[in-house]
Enzyme design. Structure first.
Site, short mmCIF file in Angstrom:
data_model
loop_
_atom_site.label_atom_id
_atom_site.label_comp_id
_atom_site.label_asym_id
_atom_site.label_seq_id
_atom_site.Cartn_x
_atom_site.Cartn_y
_atom_site.Cartn_z
N LYS A 40 -21.27 24.87 -37.73
CA LYS A 40 -21.41 23.51 -38.26
C LYS A 40 -20.08 22.76 -38.15
O LYS A 40 -19.03 23.39 -37.95
CB LYS A 40 -21.87 23.57 -39.72
CG LYS A 40 -20.88 24.27 -40.65
CD LYS A 40 -21.44 24.49 -42.05
CE LYS A 40 -20.44 25.18 -42.96
NZ LYS A 40 -21.04 25.55 -44.25
N HIS B 49 -27.33 31.25 -50.69
CA HIS B 49 -25.88 31.11 -50.47
C HIS B 49 -25.16 31.51 -51.77
O HIS B 49 -25.61 31.17 -52.86
CB HIS B 49 -25.60 29.65 -50.09
CG HIS B 49 -24.31 29.41 -49.38
ND1 HIS B 49 -23.74 30.29 -48.48
CD2 HIS B 49 -23.46 28.34 -49.41
CE1 HIS B 49 -22.61 29.77 -48.01
NE2 HIS B 49 -22.42 28.60 -48.56
N ARG C 36 -24.42 35.54 -42.18
CA ARG C 36 -24.23 34.16 -41.75
C ARG C 36 -22.77 33.74 -41.93
O ARG C 36 -22.46 32.81 -42.66
CB ARG C 36 -25.12 33.30 -42.66
CG ARG C 36 -25.91 32.23 -42.01
CD ARG C 36 -26.87 31.58 -43.00
NE ARG C 36 -26.29 31.30 -44.27
CZ ARG C 36 -26.73 31.78 -45.44
NH1 ARG C 36 -27.81 32.52 -45.53
NH2 ARG C 36 -26.10 31.49 -46.56
N TYR D 257 10.60 7.27 -44.22
CA TYR D 257 10.29 6.25 -45.23
C TYR D 257 10.73 6.68 -46.63
O TYR D 257 10.47 7.80 -47.06
CB TYR D 257 8.78 6.02 -45.29
CG TYR D 257 8.19 5.35 -44.08
CD1 TYR D 257 8.74 4.19 -43.54
CD2 TYR D 257 7.04 5.87 -43.49
CE1 TYR D 257 8.18 3.58 -42.43
CE2 TYR D 257 6.46 5.26 -42.39
CZ TYR D 257 7.03 4.12 -41.86
OH TYR D 257 6.47 3.53 -40.78
N CYS E 224 4.80 10.87 -41.71
CA CYS E 224 4.30 9.51 -41.46
C CYS E 224 2.95 9.59 -40.75
O CYS E 224 2.42 10.67 -40.52
CB CYS E 224 5.31 8.74 -40.61
SG CYS E 224 6.99 8.82 -41.27
N MET E 225 2.40 8.45 -40.38
CA MET E 225 1.08 8.44 -39.75
C MET E 225 1.08 9.19 -38.42
O MET E 225 0.11 9.87 -38.07
CB MET E 225 0.62 7.00 -39.53
CG MET E 225 -0.82 6.90 -39.06
SD MET E 225 -1.35 5.22 -38.74
CE MET E 225 -1.36 4.52 -40.38
N ASP E 226 2.20 9.10 -37.68
CA ASP E 226 2.22 9.59 -36.30
C ASP E 226 3.30 10.63 -36.04
O ASP E 226 3.40 11.13 -34.92
CB ASP E 226 2.52 8.43 -35.34
CG ASP E 226 1.85 7.15 -35.77
OD1 ASP E 226 0.62 7.17 -35.88
OD2 ASP E 226 2.55 6.16 -36.03
C1 LIG Z 1 -20.94 26.99 -44.33
C2 LIG Z 1 -22.02 27.93 -44.64
C3 LIG Z 1 -21.92 29.29 -44.32
C4 LIG Z 1 -20.65 29.92 -43.80
O1 LIG Z 1 -19.75 30.10 -44.87
P1 LIG Z 1 -18.30 30.74 -44.61
O2 LIG Z 1 -17.69 30.80 -45.95
O3 LIG Z 1 -17.60 29.77 -43.71
O4 LIG Z 1 -18.52 32.04 -43.98
C5 LIG Z 1 -23.02 30.09 -44.52
N1 LIG Z 1 -24.17 29.58 -45.04
C6 LIG Z 1 -24.29 28.28 -45.38
C7 LIG Z 1 -25.58 27.80 -45.97
C8 LIG Z 1 -23.23 27.41 -45.22
O5 LIG Z 1 -23.35 26.14 -45.59
#
Ligand SMILES: *Cc1c(COP(=O)(O)O)cnc(C)c1O
Length: 389
Positions: free
Chosen positions: A43, A173, A229, A271, A318-320
């Site tokens: 993601k 999760h 995951r 700055y 700074c920004m850059d």
């Molecule tokens: C981002 C995410 C993960 C991965 O989590 P990590 O801590 O980066 O391993 C797994 N499952 C779901 C639903 C997530 O949103």
């Protein structure tokens, strides 16, 4: 030089992504998953590393599925020709998800109401939707509440009998996976097992269920589920403080040194002159700033590595650009055009994304996903896959 060829100067700040490191990390996670399948989480453009090349590297390292947040992210992987299982877990209840079904994207169902657009798209297209109900086992973020679950299960059973959905499995999760002894972890695992057993008891096969993120994959492999995951660990960053795993950080963020100059004792720098040279010294100007992902909050608290040695930032970021102090007797070989490493693998004591996160009071996830602006991303193969060669 061919005068007709356009000359594009290389970018002043760069994120080199080592795809061999990603492949290596995927292999470490595959081994850690101890027989469970690995869904590589790519993601947010592969946590800022480039979703397509990172996906291919993770698949080479043993992952067999990909996880993303949005349907758009999933479709971009399909467009790039990636044909493995892809699961997307966030969409609006107002969305038309026909494009997802048309591209064989699996969808998580994170609330009772999310079932509506999925059933609608399946009936309209005549395509059976592959869905993964997401259960709120205790994170209290997205996920079907345990209160709603019996009603959702009834609907899943009838939609399955109607032939419009196939439940690939359930997911959830963790809230505290980065704190391995935390009691909620076992409770959450237990709840998901109960939901899977209920679904199976009603005739839904639920062949592939998953709960573990990176932290859980590294510390308590699969907890009896069929897939894990992991995200952040693929990129070589360990989410568990003080935990050792054989991971290689994949991103090296660096910028060009634009100039080197002498300044006199007492001279204020950048700055607001927040730093004054305590002695005659030599400073270097580094061509990356907060618009590129170098937090201004790191001002005076950040080191870069130049030719393997660390030098402190002085004065405000700074920004850059920002300034580093090379000291009164600098390495004479440091010149304009050289490279300063802002963070990388940490080999040879260089700065890391984890170090930035500690200084900033945040997590390295936010550091690597914040690299942006004029940074040019380059994918490289370092050959660093010790355990595969
Ligand atoms: C981002 C995410 C993960 C991965 O989590 P990590 O801590 O980066 O391993 C797994 N499952 C779901 C639903 C997530 O949103």
């Amino acid at each position: 030089m061919d005068r007709m060829r356009p000359i594009v100067p290389p970018a002043l700040c760069r994120a080199a992504i080592d795809l061999d490191a990603v492949e290596h990390n995927a292999r470490v996670l595959t081994r850690s998953a101890a027989g469970a399948r690995v869904m590589a989480v790519v993601k947010a453009d592969g946590y800022g590393h480039g979703a397509v090349p990172v996906s291919l590297a993770a698949l080479r390292g043993g992952a067999t599925a990909l996880g993303v947040t949005t349907v758009e992210e999933a479709l971009a992987l399909r467009t790039a020709g990636i044909d493995v299982e892809i699961l997307a877990w966030m969409f609006s209840t107002a969305d038309d998800v026909r494009a997802a079904l048309g591209a064989d994207i699996d969808l998580a169902v994170p609330s009772a109401r999310h079932l509506d657009p999925v059933l609608e798209a399946a009936r309209r297209t005549g395509r059976r939707a592959r869905i993964t109900p997401k259960i709120d086992t205790g994170l209290a973020r997205s996920g079907i509440t345990l209160e709603d679950w019996p009603g959702v299960l009834d609907r899943l059973v009838s939609a399955s009998e109607e032939g419009v959905v196939e439940v690939t499995g359930l997911m959830a999760h963790f809230a505290h996976a980065d704190d391995p002894g935390h009691p909620t972890i076992d409770e959450q695992v237990q709840r998901l097992h109960e939901c899977v057993a209920e679904a199976r008891g009603r005739g839904l096969a639920c062949p592939v269920n998953h709960h573990a993120n990176s932290a859980a994959t590294l510390t308590r492999p699969h907890d009896g589920f069929e897939m894990v995951r992991p995200g952040i660990a693929l990129y070589g960053l360990n989410p568990i403080e003080g935990h050792d795993a054989d991971l290689i950080p994949a991103m090296t963020f660096s910028a060009e040194i634009l100039m080197v100059k002498r300044i006199a004792a007492g001279q204020g720098v950048s700055y607001g002159h927040t730093w004054h040279a305590p002695r005659d010294t030599t400073v270097a100007l580094v061509a990356a700033g907060y618009a590129d992902g170098v937090w201004r909050l790191l001002s005076g608290r950040l080191d870069v590595a130049i030719a393997g040695r660390r030098y402190p930032n002085v004065g405000r970021v700074c920004m850059d650009q920002f300034v580093v102090d090379l000291g009164p007797d600098p390495d004479e070989t440091i010149r304009a055009g050289d490279t300063a490493v802002l963070f990388g693998t940490g080999a040879d004591g260089g700065p890391t994304a984890a170090e930035w996160a500690r200084t900033l009071g945040t997590i390295h996830y936010e550091v690597v996903t914040a690299v942006r602006g004029r940074t040019s991303r380059q994918h490289v193969l370092s050959g660093r896959q010790e355990d595969s060669r």
